[in-house]
Design an enzyme around this catalytic site. Structure first.
Site, mmCIF file in Angstrom:
data_model
loop_
_atom_site.group_PDB
_atom_site.id
_atom_site.type_symbol
_atom_site.label_atom_id
_atom_site.label_comp_id
_atom_site.label_asym_id
_atom_site.label_seq_id
_atom_site.Cartn_x
_atom_site.Cartn_y
_atom_site.Cartn_z
ATOM 1 N N GLU A 1 -65.686 46.444 78.521
ATOM 2 C CA GLU A 1 -65.616 45.084 77.972
ATOM 3 C C GLU A 1 -67.014 44.552 77.678
ATOM 4 O O GLU A 1 -67.187 43.675 76.835
ATOM 5 C CB GLU A 1 -64.833 44.173 78.937
ATOM 6 C CG GLU A 1 -63.345 44.488 78.864
ATOM 7 C CD GLU A 1 -62.551 44.170 80.115
ATOM 8 O OE1 GLU A 1 -63.042 43.444 80.988
ATOM 9 O OE2 GLU A 1 -61.414 44.674 80.207
ATOM 10 N N GLU B 1 -62.909 54.980 82.753
ATOM 11 C CA GLU B 1 -61.926 53.974 82.347
ATOM 12 C C GLU B 1 -61.654 54.109 80.849
ATOM 13 O O GLU B 1 -62.409 53.564 80.027
ATOM 14 C CB GLU B 1 -62.460 52.563 82.616
ATOM 15 C CG GLU B 1 -62.712 52.254 84.067
ATOM 16 C CD GLU B 1 -62.641 50.750 84.340
ATOM 17 O OE1 GLU B 1 -61.776 50.363 85.117
ATOM 18 O OE2 GLU B 1 -63.429 49.994 83.755
ATOM 19 N N LYS C 1 -62.856 40.478 86.909
ATOM 20 C CA LYS C 1 -63.198 40.040 85.543
ATOM 21 C C LYS C 1 -63.364 38.510 85.537
ATOM 22 O O LYS C 1 -63.871 37.957 86.507
ATOM 23 C CB LYS C 1 -62.135 40.523 84.552
ATOM 24 C CG LYS C 1 -61.905 42.041 84.683
ATOM 25 C CD LYS C 1 -61.063 42.627 83.594
ATOM 26 C CE LYS C 1 -60.929 44.130 83.834
ATOM 27 N NZ LYS C 1 -60.218 44.814 82.764
ATOM 28 N N HIS D 1 -69.301 48.378 81.894
ATOM 29 C CA HIS D 1 -67.852 48.259 81.677
ATOM 30 C C HIS D 1 -67.583 48.220 80.171
ATOM 31 O O HIS D 1 -68.360 47.653 79.410
ATOM 32 C CB HIS D 1 -67.333 46.990 82.354
ATOM 33 C CG HIS D 1 -65.845 46.956 82.433
ATOM 34 N ND1 HIS D 1 -65.059 46.635 81.345
ATOM 35 C CD2 HIS D 1 -64.985 47.240 83.441
ATOM 36 C CE1 HIS D 1 -63.777 46.718 81.701
ATOM 37 N NE2 HIS D 1 -63.709 47.089 82.963
ATOM 38 N N SER E 1 -55.122 50.358 84.217
ATOM 39 C CA SER E 1 -53.701 50.184 84.562
ATOM 40 C C SER E 1 -53.311 50.891 85.859
ATOM 41 O O SER E 1 -52.208 51.420 85.969
ATOM 42 C CB SER E 1 -52.813 50.639 83.396
ATOM 43 O OG SER E 1 -53.020 49.801 82.269
ATOM 44 N N ASN F 1 -61.960 44.717 90.257
ATOM 45 C CA ASN F 1 -62.768 44.007 89.267
ATOM 46 C C ASN F 1 -61.959 42.792 88.827
ATOM 47 O O ASN F 1 -60.991 42.930 88.088
ATOM 48 C CB ASN F 1 -63.056 44.941 88.077
ATOM 49 C CG ASN F 1 -63.784 44.225 86.951
ATOM 50 O OD1 ASN F 1 -64.206 43.077 87.096
ATOM 51 N ND2 ASN F 1 -63.922 44.902 85.817
ATOM 52 N N GLY G 1 -55.660 47.277 80.977
ATOM 53 C CA GLY G 1 -54.819 46.102 80.763
ATOM 54 C C GLY G 1 -53.616 46.331 79.872
ATOM 55 O O GLY G 1 -52.975 45.380 79.438
HETATM 56 P P1 13P Z 1 -56.672 46.969 84.565
HETATM 57 O O1 13P Z 1 -56.480 47.560 85.947
HETATM 58 O O2 13P Z 1 -56.232 45.533 84.478
HETATM 59 O O3 13P Z 1 -56.120 47.850 83.510
HETATM 60 O O4 13P Z 1 -58.264 46.908 84.336
HETATM 61 C C1 13P Z 1 -59.027 48.040 84.572
HETATM 62 C C2 13P Z 1 -60.454 47.678 84.507
HETATM 63 O O5 13P Z 1 -60.986 47.390 83.464
HETATM 64 C C3 13P Z 1 -61.195 47.654 85.783
HETATM 65 O O6 13P Z 1 -62.570 47.572 85.558
#
Ligand code: 13P
Length: 253
Positions: free
Chosen positions: A103, A171, A17, A101, A216, A15, A177
């Site tokens: 976010e 997740e 983002k 997601h 992560s 992803n 992150g």
């Molecule tokens: P990270 O791998 O950067 O922690 O992000 C995970 C994520 O949100 C994937 O959709």
């Protein structure tokens, strides 16, 4: 990860983002070239920002890396400035889409009901939905991780998923992150709880739907996480932006 004939191939999805300009297509090309040279156990997907979707789909045409979107609107078209519909993603070359997601649930107040409507839109457009679930740190600290995640699963997965290709991604919001990950036992416990909901809802099909872990995931922890019971792949953020790191995670599946 041991893959039997009855177990679908794990899915390792990147992803990106809101990261990536045209030059980043080189990273995707490098992933596709390595996957072509040494086909991995896992299916591999990259979900770039929408601006790169069409160019990435063209660049990877004929390769075995799946290109996906990061979200879609529930309607096929309409007066929704700035939004992108599922048929538009498919038209640009996507065959998969990340939905729900954290976010988007967090920044745009997306509810499980809205996520469920987006899943229907994705299915109607022929896209494979990857539906994200996860608790916040406060919810985990309150001992609520499992009921929150299973509640999200029940409410975000429409009955129409029955018999369709889809995946779920666990997740934990606090692991995204941050470099933090749950213990392997905690990942196993939540994945088992999600599996129980999938079986309750979709029977035998629910028993084989891949449940990805995200948050992560790095080359250093991928093998241990991917070997956890009921972990059927990974949804990778930061570590998917560089081919070298993403390929190391793919190789661990
Ligand atoms: P990270 O791998 O950067 O922690 O992000 C995970 C994520 O949100 C994937 O959709």
């Amino acid at each position: 990860m041991t893959v039997s004939l009855t177990t679908p191939r794990p899915l390792i999805a990147g992803n990106w983002k809101m990261f990536g300009l045209e030059a980043s297509l080189d990273e995707a090309r490098a992933v596709a070239a390595a996957v072509a040279q040494a086909p991995p156990a896992a299916r591999v997907a990259i979900c770039p920002p929408a601006t790169l979707l069409h160019r990435m789909a063209d660049a990877l045409s004929g390769e075995s890396v799946i290109v996906g979107g990061q979200d879609c609107h529930a309607a096929p078209q309409g007066a929704y400035t700035g939004d992108i519909s599922a048929p538009m993603l498919a038209d640009a070359g996507a065959t998969l889409v990340i939905l729900g997601h954290s976010e988007r649930r967090g920044s745009y107040d997306e509810t499980c009901e809205e996520v469920s409507a987006k899943v229907l839109a994705a299915l109607a457009a022929g896209l494979e939905p990857v539906i994200c679930l996860g608790e916040t740190l406060a919810q985990r600290e309150a001992g609520q991780a499992e009921p929150i995640v299973t509640g999200q699963a029940r409410n975000s997965l429409p009955d129409d998923l029955s018999g369709q290709a889809f995946a779920v991604a666990y997740e934990p919001v606090w692991a995204i992150g941050t470099g933090l990950t749950p213990t392997i036992a905690d990942i196993a416990a939540i994945h088992a709880a999600i599996r129980a909901v999938l079986v309750e809802r979709f029977g035998d099909h629910g028993a084989s739907v891949p449940i990805l872990y995200g948050g992560s995931v790095k080359p250093e922890n991928a093998a241990e996480i991917l070997a956890t019971p009921e972990v059927g792949g990974a949804l990778v953020g930061g570590a998917s932006l560089k081919a070298k790191d993403f390929l190391a995670i793919i190789a661990a599946a």
